[in-house]
Design a protein around this motif. Structure first.
Motif, PDB file in Angstrom:
ATOM      1  N   UNK A  80      18.842  21.856 -26.521  1.00  0.00           N
ATOM      2  CA  UNK A  80      18.447  21.184 -25.285  1.00  0.00           C
ATOM      3  C   UNK A  80      17.651  22.111 -24.370  1.00  0.00           C
ATOM      4  N   UNK A  81      18.048  23.359 -24.283  1.00  0.00           N
ATOM      5  CA  UNK A  81      17.296  24.302 -23.471  1.00  0.00           C
ATOM      6  C   UNK A  81      15.911  24.553 -24.050  1.00  0.00           C
ATOM      7  N   UNK A  82      15.798  24.537 -25.377  1.00  0.00           N
ATOM      8  CA  UNK A  82      14.464  24.660 -25.976  1.00  0.00           C
ATOM      9  C   UNK A  82      13.570  23.514 -25.509  1.00  0.00           C
ATOM     10  N   UNK A  83      14.150  22.321 -25.420  1.00  0.00           N
ATOM     11  CA  UNK A  83      13.389  21.165 -24.955  1.00  0.00           C
ATOM     12  C   UNK A  83      12.959  21.282 -23.503  1.00  0.00           C
ATOM     13  N   UNK A  84      13.796  21.906 -22.673  1.00  0.00           N
ATOM     14  CA  UNK A  84      13.432  22.043 -21.257  1.00  0.00           C
ATOM     15  C   UNK A  84      12.196  22.931 -21.081  1.00  0.00           C
ATOM     16  N   UNK A  85      11.959  23.825 -22.045  1.00  0.00           N
ATOM     17  CA  UNK A  85      10.759  24.657 -21.968  1.00  0.00           C
ATOM     18  C   UNK A  85       9.496  23.819 -22.028  1.00  0.00           C
ATOM     19  N   UNK A  86       9.467  22.823 -22.904  1.00  0.00           N
ATOM     20  CA  UNK A  86       8.303  21.933 -22.996  1.00  0.00           C
ATOM     21  C   UNK A  86       8.134  21.112 -21.722  1.00  0.00           C
ATOM     22  N   UNK A  87       9.256  20.690 -21.134  1.00  0.00           N
ATOM     23  CA  UNK A  87       9.181  19.929 -19.884  1.00  0.00           C
ATOM     24  C   UNK A  87       8.614  20.793 -18.757  1.00  0.00           C
ATOM     25  N   UNK A  88       9.070  22.035 -18.696  1.00  0.00           N
ATOM     26  CA  UNK A  88       8.612  22.919 -17.628  1.00  0.00           C
ATOM     27  C   UNK A  88       7.121  23.238 -17.772  1.00  0.00           C
ATOM     28  N   UNK A  89       6.653  23.412 -19.003  1.00  0.00           N
ATOM     29  CA  UNK A  89       5.230  23.660 -19.223  1.00  0.00           C
ATOM     30  C   UNK A  89       4.388  22.446 -18.834  1.00  0.00           C
ATOM     31  N   UNK A  90       4.931  21.255 -19.054  1.00  0.00           N
ATOM     32  CA  UNK A  90       4.186  20.029 -18.774  1.00  0.00           C
ATOM     33  C   UNK A  90       4.144  19.708 -17.282  1.00  0.00           C
ATOM     34  N   UNK A  91       5.294  19.806 -16.594  1.00  0.00           N
ATOM     35  CA  UNK A  91       5.351  19.367 -15.197  1.00  0.00           C
ATOM     36  C   UNK A  91       5.487  20.499 -14.187  1.00  0.00           C
ATOM     37  N   UNK A  92       5.692  21.745 -14.645  1.00  0.00           N
ATOM     38  CA  UNK A  92       5.824  22.906 -13.764  1.00  0.00           C
ATOM     39  C   UNK A  92       6.919  22.699 -12.714  1.00  0.00           C
ATOM     40  N   UNK A  93       7.973  21.996 -13.113  1.00  0.00           N
ATOM     41  CA  UNK A  93       9.074  21.725 -12.194  1.00  0.00           C
ATOM     42  C   UNK A  93      10.356  21.526 -12.990  1.00  0.00           C
ATOM     43  N   UNK A  94      11.474  21.907 -12.367  1.00  0.00           N
ATOM     44  CA  UNK A  94      12.778  21.665 -12.991  1.00  0.00           C
ATOM     45  C   UNK A  94      13.546  20.560 -12.259  1.00  0.00           C
ATOM     46  N   UNK A  95      12.874  19.855 -11.353  1.00  0.00           N
ATOM     47  CA  UNK A  95      13.520  18.763 -10.613  1.00  0.00           C
ATOM     48  C   UNK A  95      13.393  17.457 -11.391  1.00  0.00           C
ATOM     49  N   UNK A  96      14.473  16.712 -11.435  1.00  0.00           N
ATOM     50  CA  UNK A  96      14.463  15.424 -12.135  1.00  0.00           C
ATOM     51  C   UNK A  96      13.390  14.491 -11.589  1.00  0.00           C
ATOM     52  N   UNK A  97      13.218  14.504 -10.274  1.00  0.00           N
ATOM     53  CA  UNK A  97      12.305  13.551  -9.638  1.00  0.00           C
ATOM     54  C   UNK A  97      10.841  13.791 -10.004  1.00  0.00           C
ATOM     55  N   UNK A  98      10.534  14.992 -10.501  1.00  0.00           N
ATOM     56  CA  UNK A  98       9.147  15.329 -10.835  1.00  0.00           C
ATOM     57  C   UNK A  98       8.851  15.229 -12.330  1.00  0.00           C
ATOM     58  N   UNK A  99       9.828  14.822 -13.115  1.00  0.00           N
ATOM     59  CA  UNK A  99       9.703  14.877 -14.578  1.00  0.00           C
ATOM     60  C   UNK A  99       9.848  13.488 -15.182  1.00  0.00           C
ATOM     61  N   UNK A 100       9.020  13.218 -16.187  1.00  0.00           N
ATOM     62  CA  UNK A 100       9.178  12.002 -16.946  1.00  0.00           C
ATOM     63  C   UNK A 100       7.969  11.079 -16.834  1.00  0.00           C
ATOM     64  N   UNK A 101       7.950   9.990 -17.615  1.00  0.00           N
ATOM     65  CA  UNK A 101       8.974   9.687 -18.621  1.00  0.00           C
ATOM     66  C   UNK A 101       8.728  10.456 -19.920  1.00  0.00           C
ATOM     67  N   UNK A 102       9.773  11.026 -20.457  1.00  0.00           N
ATOM     68  CA  UNK A 102       9.635  11.824 -21.668  1.00  0.00           C
ATOM     69  C   UNK A 102       9.168  10.986 -22.857  1.00  0.00           C
ATOM     70  N   UNK A 103       9.562   9.732 -22.895  1.00  0.00           N
ATOM     71  CA  UNK A 103       9.248   8.899 -24.056  1.00  0.00           C
ATOM     72  C   UNK A 103       7.758   8.699 -24.255  1.00  0.00           C
ATOM     73  N   UNK A 104       6.983   8.726 -23.160  1.00  0.00           N
ATOM     74  CA  UNK A 104       5.530   8.532 -23.284  1.00  0.00           C
ATOM     75  C   UNK A 104       4.749   9.822 -23.108  1.00  0.00           C
ATOM     76  N   UNK A 105       5.185  10.701 -22.167  1.00  0.00           N
ATOM     77  CA  UNK A 105       4.448  11.929 -21.900  1.00  0.00           C
ATOM     78  C   UNK A 105       4.710  12.996 -22.966  1.00  0.00           C
TER      79      UNK A 105
END
Length: 486
Positions: free
Chosen positions: A344-369
């Protein structure tokens, strides 16, 4: 072979110091981490599936230590795969420099070397030194980005963990003193785990009790037990995601391994495990229940996973306090948590690179992005919530069954806490996965990369082990591991 394992990590560090370009650093990191992983498997496999313990004058590896050596070897390899993709992207975006990337790989291998030494050392003093070395190596990684928040988290991490490890040193010295009071006049013998275990029944009970209290609190800081847990959410929130995976997945378990080494000595000295089990039950239950309140209101996905690590370690500690039936649940839970949480932490790395944020409100939707990351992340969350065939389903079933049979009110309180934790994970994660945001189509489509390969490998292992542990052969292997701990 144990010496070869330690020298491989040391040689990798020397190699990284000499490298001068990004491509050779990436190539060398994968080669060396693969070598360390293979040698770790070769070292540990005979003790894990064979008939005996690997014991020499310097090293001692039983089935439980062998299990953790394999887990560390595997997770450091997949973390290196993820790091190659992760750091390459950050270098391309000029977030970090080549010197920072090189330092990252040096500290990663020093981290691995320290954990391997904790798991293999027979001398309790060497184990203490190695556990402190994990703190020093990972402090550099927590402060990796040299930003205000990273530096603050690193200072908090090193201060709290160093205070804890200092208390652990007092416990180690008291154990050595108890051994000499029992007739072990040679200091080297009073520091050897093998010798101590053979002579533990002669230790003065009053001294060994105080020794274990210091060790439990000191090393428990590294495990992330309440109330010594406060470093963990900050450190995980600021650390590069592959390192967060290693911290949560294996370091916490390595620290728990060190506590269990001393628990066995204390139980032999006292003639019973009742006293130590009570400590494990109290701190385990508190560490499981308290994070529930933070998870339900969490706004940061990396901190959410960090609080999840606290509650999962709390569950393992609680199960250990239940005795032999709970120990089986704890071992299964340790394996499952190491693989799932690092994934799961490996996955958060891709999210952080994509949105440059660790806040839920700034991230998503993972299913399409991020469809690859999102799909694997959802399966990982389901496994973390003990949805079959996750190994955590079996461990939680066994743990709560044993708990309701002996401590029904405490088990009921933990079950309520578990319900809140489940609700908190669903409440926070599902909108991030399926929610709609206007910027979801602006970035180029996600490409399958090494981080997805690593996550897939973890998921395959999780499902395979979840099924294997239900078989007679799987139960037999687990029983051997549990016997080595007890």
């Amino acid at each position: 072979m144990i010496s070869v394992l330690l020298l491989a990590s040391l040689a990798a560090i020397v190699t990284f110091v000499c490298l001068k370009d990004e491509r050779s650093l990436c190539f060398a990191s994968i080669i060396w981490s693969s070598l360390v992983g293979v040698v770790a498997l070769m070292v540990a496999w005979p003790a894990l599936v064979g008939d005996g313990v690997i014991s020499t004058q310097l090293f001692n590896v039983d089935a439980f230590a062998a299990l953790l050596i394999i887990l560390v070897g595997f997770v450091q390899w997949t973390a290196t795969l993820v790091s190659s993709s992760y750091l390459r992207e950050e270098l391309h975006e000029k977030i970090i420099t080549f010197k920072q990337a090189r330092l990252y790989h040096i500290m990663l291998q020093l981290f691995v070397l320290s954990m391997m030494l904790v798991l293999t050392a027979d001398a309790i003093g060497v184990m203490w030194i190695a556990l402190e070395a994990t703190t020093l190596a990972t402090t550099m990684l927590v402060a990796f980005y040299t930003r205000e928040g990273s530096l603050e988290a690193a200072w908090k991490y090193i201060v709290l963990c160093s205070v804890g490890i200092s208390l652990g040193l007092l416990g180690v010295l008291l154990v050595s003193y108890a051994a000499m009071q029992a007739g072990l006049g040679v200091e080297s013998d009073a520091l050897s785990f093998t010798v101590l275990r053979d002579s533990a029944r002669f230790f003065p009970p009053s001294i060994i009790r105080w020794a274990f209290v210091f060790i439990f609190i000191g090393y428990g800081t590294k495990v992330g037990l309440v109330p010594m847990h406060t470093w963990l959410p900050d450190a995980h929130g600021r650390t590069p995601s592959p390192i967060s995976g290693m911290l949560s997945g294996v370091l916490l378990s390595v620290a728990l391994f060190a506590i269990l080494r001393f628990k066995s000595l204390t139980d032999i000295a006292l003639g019973s495990s009742t006293w130590t089990n009570q400590l494990f039950l109290i701190f385990g239950a508190a560490s499981f229940i308290l994070p529930a309140a933070f998870m339900i209101v969490q706004k940061n996905y990396k901190r959410l996973l960090a609080y999840s690590s606290i509650e999962h370690m709390g569950f393992m500690v609680f199960c250990i306090g239940l005795g032999a039936p709970g120990m089986l649940a704890a071992v299964v839970h340790l394996i499952g948590h190491a693989l799932i949480k690092s994934m799961l932490f490996f996955g958060t790395g891709n999210m952080l690179l994509r949105w440059k944020s660790t806040k839920f409100e700034n991230v998503g939707p993972l299913t399409t992005a991020l469809p690859y990351t999102g799909g694997l992340f959802v399966f990982g969350v389901m496994a973390l919530l003990a949805i079959p065939p996750s190994p955590l389903f079996l461990s939680e079933y066994l743990g709560f069954t044993a708990a309701f049979a002996t401590h029904p009110w405490l088990a009921f309180a933990m079950l309520l806490g578990g319900t809140v934790i489940f609700a908190g994970m669903i409440k926070n994660v599902m909108p991030m996965v399926y929610g709609k945001r206007e910027d979801s189509v602006k970035a180029p489509p996600e490409r399958f990369n090494l981080s997805h390969v690593a996550m897939c490998l973890h998921l395959v292992l999780v499902v395979s082990l979840g099924v294997f542990f239900l078989t007679a052969n799987g139960q037999a292997h687990l029983t051997r591991i549990v016997t080595s701990v007890l």
